[in-house]
Design an enzyme around this catalytic site. Structure first.
Site, PDB file in Angstrom:
ATOM      1  N   LYS A  73       0.821  -1.217   0.000  1.00 56.88           N
ATOM      2  CA  LYS A  73       0.000   0.000   0.000  1.00 56.88           C
ATOM      3  C   LYS A  73       0.855   1.268   0.000  1.00 56.88           C
ATOM      4  O   LYS A  73       0.597   2.189  -0.782  1.00 56.88           O
ATOM      5  CB  LYS A  73      -0.940  -0.037   1.214  1.00 56.88           C
ATOM      6  CG  LYS A  73      -1.829   1.159   1.393  1.00 56.88           C
ATOM      7  CD  LYS A  73      -3.033   0.838   2.251  1.00 56.88           C
ATOM      8  CE  LYS A  73      -2.685   0.066   3.502  1.00 56.88           C
ATOM      9  NZ  LYS A  73      -1.818   0.827   4.427  1.00 56.88           N
ATOM     10  N   THR A  75       4.010   1.498  -0.891  1.00 48.60           N
ATOM     11  CA  THR A  75       4.742   1.498  -2.156  1.00 48.60           C
ATOM     12  C   THR A  75       3.872   2.055  -3.275  1.00 48.60           C
ATOM     13  O   THR A  75       4.326   2.875  -4.088  1.00 48.60           O
ATOM     14  CB  THR A  75       5.201   0.069  -2.497  1.00 48.60           C
ATOM     15  OG1 THR A  75       6.038  -0.418  -1.442  1.00 48.60           O
ATOM     16  CG2 THR A  75       5.967   0.028  -3.810  1.00 48.60           C
ATOM     17  N   ARG A  96       2.245   8.395   7.014  1.00 46.73           N
ATOM     18  CA  ARG A  96       2.515   8.295   8.451  1.00 46.73           C
ATOM     19  C   ARG A  96       3.992   7.984   8.688  1.00 46.73           C
ATOM     20  O   ARG A  96       4.680   7.473   7.812  1.00 46.73           O
ATOM     21  CB  ARG A  96       1.677   7.165   9.073  1.00 46.73           C
ATOM     22  CG  ARG A  96       0.186   7.426   9.082  1.00 46.73           C
ATOM     23  CD  ARG A  96      -0.558   6.191   9.537  1.00 46.73           C
ATOM     24  NE  ARG A  96      -0.330   5.072   8.637  1.00 46.73           N
ATOM     25  CZ  ARG A  96      -0.557   3.795   8.947  1.00 46.73           C
ATOM     26  NH1 ARG A  96      -1.013   3.488  10.142  1.00 46.73           N
ATOM     27  NH2 ARG A  96      -0.330   2.842   8.074  1.00 46.73           N
ATOM     28  N   LYS A 107       6.806  -6.566  10.786  1.00 45.74           N
ATOM     29  CA  LYS A 107       6.124  -5.915   9.672  1.00 45.74           C
ATOM     30  C   LYS A 107       7.067  -5.075   8.815  1.00 45.74           C
ATOM     31  O   LYS A 107       6.912  -4.963   7.609  1.00 45.74           O
ATOM     32  CB  LYS A 107       4.972  -5.035  10.186  1.00 45.74           C
ATOM     33  CG  LYS A 107       4.173  -4.358   9.075  1.00 45.74           C
ATOM     34  CD  LYS A 107       3.051  -3.509   9.657  1.00 45.74           C
ATOM     35  CE  LYS A 107       2.224  -2.874   8.542  1.00 45.74           C
ATOM     36  NZ  LYS A 107       2.979  -1.877   7.786  1.00 45.74           N
ATOM     37  N   ALA A 275      -3.735   1.456  12.823  1.00 49.62           N
ATOM     38  CA  ALA A 275      -5.123   1.456  12.369  1.00 49.62           C
ATOM     39  C   ALA A 275      -5.953   0.337  12.978  1.00 49.62           C
ATOM     40  O   ALA A 275      -7.173   0.359  12.882  1.00 49.62           O
ATOM     41  CB  ALA A 275      -5.186   1.350  10.845  1.00 49.62           C
ATOM     42  N   PHE A 303      -3.548  -0.551   7.225  1.00 51.62           N
ATOM     43  CA  PHE A 303      -4.146  -1.876   7.071  1.00 51.62           C
ATOM     44  C   PHE A 303      -5.231  -1.883   5.996  1.00 51.62           C
ATOM     45  O   PHE A 303      -5.182  -1.110   5.053  1.00 51.62           O
ATOM     46  CB  PHE A 303      -4.658  -2.395   8.416  1.00 51.62           C
ATOM     47  CG  PHE A 303      -3.556  -2.654   9.414  1.00 51.62           C
ATOM     48  CD1 PHE A 303      -2.475  -3.449   9.076  1.00 51.62           C
ATOM     49  CD2 PHE A 303      -3.577  -2.089  10.674  1.00 51.62           C
ATOM     50  CE1 PHE A 303      -1.451  -3.697   9.987  1.00 51.62           C
ATOM     51  CE2 PHE A 303      -2.557  -2.326  11.594  1.00 51.62           C
ATOM     52  CZ  PHE A 303      -1.493  -3.133  11.244  1.00 51.62           C
ATOM     53  N   PHE A 384       3.501  -8.421  -9.394  1.00 49.98           N
ATOM     54  CA  PHE A 384       4.752  -9.129  -9.141  1.00 49.98           C
ATOM     55  C   PHE A 384       5.161  -9.866 -10.413  1.00 49.98           C
ATOM     56  O   PHE A 384       4.308 -10.234 -11.240  1.00 49.98           O
ATOM     57  CB  PHE A 384       4.579 -10.125  -7.993  1.00 49.98           C
ATOM     58  CG  PHE A 384       4.574  -9.484  -6.628  1.00 49.98           C
ATOM     59  CD1 PHE A 384       5.664  -9.596  -5.784  1.00 49.98           C
ATOM     60  CD2 PHE A 384       3.472  -8.757  -6.190  1.00 49.98           C
ATOM     61  CE1 PHE A 384       5.666  -9.008  -4.536  1.00 49.98           C
ATOM     62  CE2 PHE A 384       3.459  -8.159  -4.939  1.00 49.98           C
ATOM     63  CZ  PHE A 384       4.556  -8.291  -4.112  1.00 49.98           C
ATOM     64  N   TRP A 412       7.115  -0.789  -7.818  1.00 45.62           N
ATOM     65  CA  TRP A 412       8.204  -1.377  -7.035  1.00 45.62           C
ATOM     66  C   TRP A 412       9.413  -1.628  -7.925  1.00 45.62           C
ATOM     67  O   TRP A 412      10.546  -1.350  -7.541  1.00 45.62           O
ATOM     68  CB  TRP A 412       7.739  -2.680  -6.389  1.00 45.62           C
ATOM     69  CG  TRP A 412       8.763  -3.292  -5.486  1.00 45.62           C
ATOM     70  CD1 TRP A 412       8.931  -3.084  -4.147  1.00 45.62           C
ATOM     71  CD2 TRP A 412       9.798  -4.223  -5.868  1.00 45.62           C
ATOM     72  NE1 TRP A 412       9.993  -3.807  -3.659  1.00 45.62           N
ATOM     73  CE2 TRP A 412      10.548  -4.510  -4.690  1.00 45.62           C
ATOM     74  CE3 TRP A 412      10.169  -4.831  -7.063  1.00 45.62           C
ATOM     75  CZ2 TRP A 412      11.635  -5.394  -4.692  1.00 45.62           C
ATOM     76  CZ3 TRP A 412      11.254  -5.693  -7.067  1.00 45.62           C
ATOM     77  CH2 TRP A 412      11.975  -5.971  -5.885  1.00 45.62           C
TER      78      TRP A 412
END
Length: 558
Positions: A73, A75, A96, A107, A275, A303, A384, A412
């Protein structure tokens, strides 16, 4: 094919001086407070400068229910902003700040990944400009003043058994979930049970992110309820005369932090509430300032959309008077296959059956944004290399049948070039009509608001509110807090309060175990399931692989 790690990519990229980044969006030098060459705080006086009158379009990036496979998210948020700048748009990012707990836990950080990152990545993921430390210090100052008041005679009549304010530390430390303090004899304080929260779950963090200026910050701090008397009357930080000193510690932390993406797009990285247990959005001051500087502002909520987007829309937008122009829902093929039951070691193999079973998770999030909240939405597939054409086509087909478009994101691997398709879709979407509304109205009871979120957003069949929670709700409504919005604390790994229920579960019951008032933040917190406000480290924490060499170069940080 071998790829560079995130930190290798970040360390190999040349940054522009922060003055150049500021000039790009018209921030005058008189408003910059430098923290080295590549990061700065922006003085809040800029908000009152009449030359900043722009009102940019706000784009929210959210995602499907998180999985171990990852969704990307942040990224996507960074890559979308770079993609918009690549097609000639004046854009800012509003993110954030990462918490040290996840950074050293499992994480990871919150600076994006691959060729879609904000930098300096190491600084942002570690101490940055000291905001987290200031928040922890202000939180713990209030705790110290509270316990000192009790020790020094307790003029306010605080019942030590009814103290609700906790200390905090910005680290995953399960040992601190329950503690005994005040030990050590006559001079050691008044013994009582206590607990720690992780800093990003603290009410001070929520207050900092919802305050619209220093005066509002101080007012909110004064409203914090620290505990109750024996006859259940609330006692506030204002009664302890703590809000002034707390504001002194937070006055610089309230100023947004300006940094840049790898492609030199200006970015605010400010505030960092979780969140699943807080409201999960960056600060109101950063978002509003970004909208005065950029024609497009790309922000994210933590999230999945059931947690982050719900709280962004029902809490932050309600408090700040914001309305997003568009919403991006991020998904990956492998995460959807995980929701469809595919084994973790098989997610890179084509599996249309598992993908089809997992797709309802994506479609439910999309339905919530489009039909519950009435906002224009696009699905972004964070692609991906092992995703097959057949898998992408299946997602595209199901989404178009549902009435939303799909845009591939390859940021990415390719940076802004991989975000152009999504950027062009977002530009069109921002011109689409919307019918924004909240999932509940202010005048509903606390219980009715909880039920609205549970049934409309989570799709629970029933809501069970435990007797103790019902008693707490009655008390809060008696005290006049019935009109506050709701912040439901639940697992991020499922629409339900059971982390093992993947996909789009139906027929389940949401159980609310307890309810508390975050009077400074301005919302009621409803705790569900086994949610905890102090995470623990995994068996093999990321900290074991993080190091620094004799030259000061950090390794292992993603």
């Amino acid at each position: 094919m071998s790829y560079k790690s995130d930190i290798e990519i970040a360390q190999s990229t040349s940054m522009e001086p922060i003055d150049v980044i500021a000039e790009r969006v018209g921030i005058g030098a008189e408003y910059l407070e430098h923290y080295g060459r590549y990061k700065a705080k922006v003085d809040l006086r800029i908000a009152d400068d009449p030359k900043y009158t722009k009102q940019g379009k706000l784009v929210l990036v959210t995602a499907i229910t998180p999985t171990p496979a990852g969704e990307g998210k942040t990224t996507t948020t960074v890559g979308l902003a770079d993609g918009l700048r690549r097609i000639g748009k004046n854009v800012m990012v509003a993110l954030r700040e990462p918490s040290l707990g996840p950074v050293f836990g499992v994480k990871g950080g919150a600076a994006g990944g691959g060729y879609a990152q904000v930098v300096p990545m190491e600084d942002i993921n570690l101490h940055f400009t000291g905001d987290m430390h200031a928040i922890g210090a202000a939180n713990n100052l209030l705790a110290a003043m509270l316990d000192n008041h009790i020790f020094q005679g307790n003029e306010l009549g605080i019942d030590p058994r009814r103290v609700t304010w906790r200390r905090c530390v910005d680290m995953n430390d399960r040992q601190l979930r329950k503690v005994l303090n005040g030990l050590g004899g006559l001079t050691g304080g008044v013994p009582r049970e206590d607990a720690y929260d992780i800093t990003v779950a603290s009410e001070v963090m929520a207050i900092l992110c919802l305050a619209d200026g220093l005066a509002d910050l101080k007012h909110r701090l004064a409203n914090i309820i620290v505990g109750y008397t024996a006859d259940e009357k609330p006692v506030t930080a204002g009664q302890l005369q703590a809000e002034g000193a707390m504001s002194v510690l937070l006055k610089d932390a309230l100023k947004p932090n300006l940094v840049q993406t790898l492609e030199h797009t200006p970015a605010f990285v400010h505030g960092g509430p979780f969140a699943n247990i807080a409201h999960g959005c960056n600060s109101v001051v950063a978002t509003k300032l970004a909208m005065k500087l950029g024609d497009y502002v790309i922000t994210e909520a933590g999230f999945g959309a059931d947690l982050g987007a719900e709280k962004f829309l029902d809490i932050k937008c309600r408090a700040a008077g914001l309305i997003p122009s568009a919403v991006v829902v991020v998904a990956t093929v492998r995460a959807l296959k995980h929701h469809g039951g595919a084994a973790k070691d098989a997610l890179t193999k084509e599996d249309l059956t598992s993908l089809n079973i997992g797709l309802p998770n994506l479609l439910r999030h999309v339905e919530n944004i489009t039909r519950v909240y009435g906002l224009p939405t696009v699905v972004s597939i964070n692609k991906f290399p092992d995703d097959t054409d057949a898998e992408i086509e299946l997602i595209d087909k199901k989404c178009r049948e549902f009435g939303v478009n799909v845009a591939l994101s390859e940021v990415w691997e390719k940076g802004s070039e991989g975000g152009v398709a999504l950027a062009e879709e977002v530009v069109k979407l921002c011109e689409a009509p919307s019918d924004f509304r909240f999932s509940y109205e202010d005048d509903l009871s606390i219980e009715a608001k909880i039920e609205a979120i549970a049934t409309k957003v989570y799709r629970a069949a029933n809501v069970h509110i435990a007797p103790e929670a019902l008693r707490q709700i009655a008390q809060l409504e008696k005290l006049g807090f019935g009109g506050a919005p709701i912040c439901i604390a639940k697992t991020q790994y499922s629409f339900s309060d059971d982390p093992t229920l993947l996909g789009a579960p139906d027929g389940w019951t949401l159980t609310v175990k307890s309810v508390k008032m975050s009077a400074g933040a301005g919302f009621v917190v409803a705790l569900t399931g086994d949610i905890m406000t102090m995470p623990g480290l995994p068996k093999s924490p990321a900290a074991e692989k993080i190091d620094v060499d004799d030259s000061g170069v950090i390794s292992g940080l993603f």
